[in-house]
Design a protein around this motif. Structure first.
Motif, PDB file in Angstrom:
ATOM      1  N   VAL A   5       0.435  -1.137   0.451  1.00 12.15           N
ATOM      2  CA  VAL A   5      -0.057  -0.081  -0.097  1.00 12.15           C
ATOM      3  C   VAL A   5       1.030   0.915   0.207  1.00 12.15           C
ATOM      4  O   VAL A   5       1.364   1.040   0.723  1.00 12.15           O
ATOM      5  N   SER A  55      -4.877   1.846  -2.826  1.00 14.70           N
ATOM      6  CA  SER A  55      -6.098   0.370  -3.141  1.00 14.70           C
ATOM      7  C   SER A  55      -4.612  -0.542  -2.321  1.00 14.70           C
ATOM      8  O   SER A  55      -3.228  -0.469  -3.054  1.00 14.70           O
ATOM      9  N   PRO A  56      -4.718  -1.804  -2.183  1.00 15.02           N
ATOM     10  CA  PRO A  56      -3.529  -2.605  -1.783  1.00 15.02           C
ATOM     11  C   PRO A  56      -3.509  -3.254  -2.999  1.00 15.02           C
ATOM     12  O   PRO A  56      -4.097  -3.769  -3.975  1.00 15.02           O
ATOM     13  N   LYS A  73      -4.091   7.278   0.897  1.00 18.47           N
ATOM     14  CA  LYS A  73      -3.274   6.038   0.841  1.00 18.47           C
ATOM     15  C   LYS A  73      -4.353   5.360  -0.641  1.00 18.47           C
ATOM     16  O   LYS A  73      -5.032   5.700  -1.496  1.00 18.47           O
TER      17      LYS A  73
END
Length: 225
Positions: free
Chosen positions: A209, A218-219, A216
């Motif tokens: 991430v 997205s993973p 942040k």
């Protein structure tokens, strides 16, 4: 004056003299009038010519334009030309920071799978998705790359845990512009402040991430075999 002398009565001679004198006076007056008229006509012609010359001289001067204004107005911030110049400068040199909502953040593994003992590499891309150019401090102490377990429940590593950096790196991002950074991971765990022992992670699936401030990404999944 001589007395009239002749066969006719004296009154006749006096009348003839009076008529001759009157005719002479009229002729003299006419001559004087003609002379004065000619002289006056010349004056009028000269005056008319002078007036025409004056009008021609005045109309031959170019009209004033904005370029002929006081040069100080060109350099003053309050002038219109400077206003136009100032707008361009503002567009080229943004004065406000990029808000989180004007940025898109994405991090991707350099490859989907790594062998045990390899150092996974990640690329973080920060894109200005707004309509105006803006500035943002993208120093490595502010941008983070974090590795989690595949389910996202366990935080395993961050690039700033053991190697924090406070050096600023202000970037200007034009609309659609992008800044890219690469990070290497030793495939070992870490904790904030680097206070915990670092251990090699086991083979398996993980997610990475990216984070910039409160923004942040997205993973993204990857594997260690």
């Amino acid at each position: 004056m001589l007395e009239p002398n002749g066969p006719l009565p004296p009154e006749i001679y006096w009348r003839r003299r009076a008529l001759a004198i009157g005719a002479a006076v009229v002729v003299l007056a006419l001559i004087v009038w003609i002379v004065l008229s000619i002289g006056g006509g010349d004056d009028d012609s000269e005056s008319t010519a002078a007036a025409a010359t004056s009008e021609l001289t005045e109309s031959s001067e170019p009209p004033a334009t904005s370029e002929s204004a006081d040069p100080s107005e060109t350099s003053n911030a309050g002038s219109s030309s400077t206003t136009t110049s100032a707008s361009s400068t503002t567009a080229a040199n943004p004065s406000k920071d990029c808000a989180d909502q004007s940025l898109a953040l994405k991090v991707t593994p350099d490859q989907p799978q790594y062998k045990a003992g390899e150092e996974p590499g990640f690329t973080i891309a920060i894109t200005n998705i707004g309509t105006n150019a803006c500035e943002r401090d993208l120093g490595s102490g502010l941008q983070q790359v974090l590795v989690y377990s595949l389910d996202g429940a366990n935080r395993l590593w961050s690039n700033v845990d053991c190697f924090p950096s406070s050096e600023p790196e202000v970037r200007t991002l034009e609309p659609g512009g992008q800044a890219r950074f690469t990070v290497k991971w030793s495939a070992k765990t870490s904790a904030p402040g680097c206070t915990a022992p670092r251990e090699a992670v086991a083979p398996g699936g993980y997610t990475v991430v990216g984070q910039l401030g409160s923004l942040k990404s997205s993973p993204e999944p990857f594997n260690i075999a």
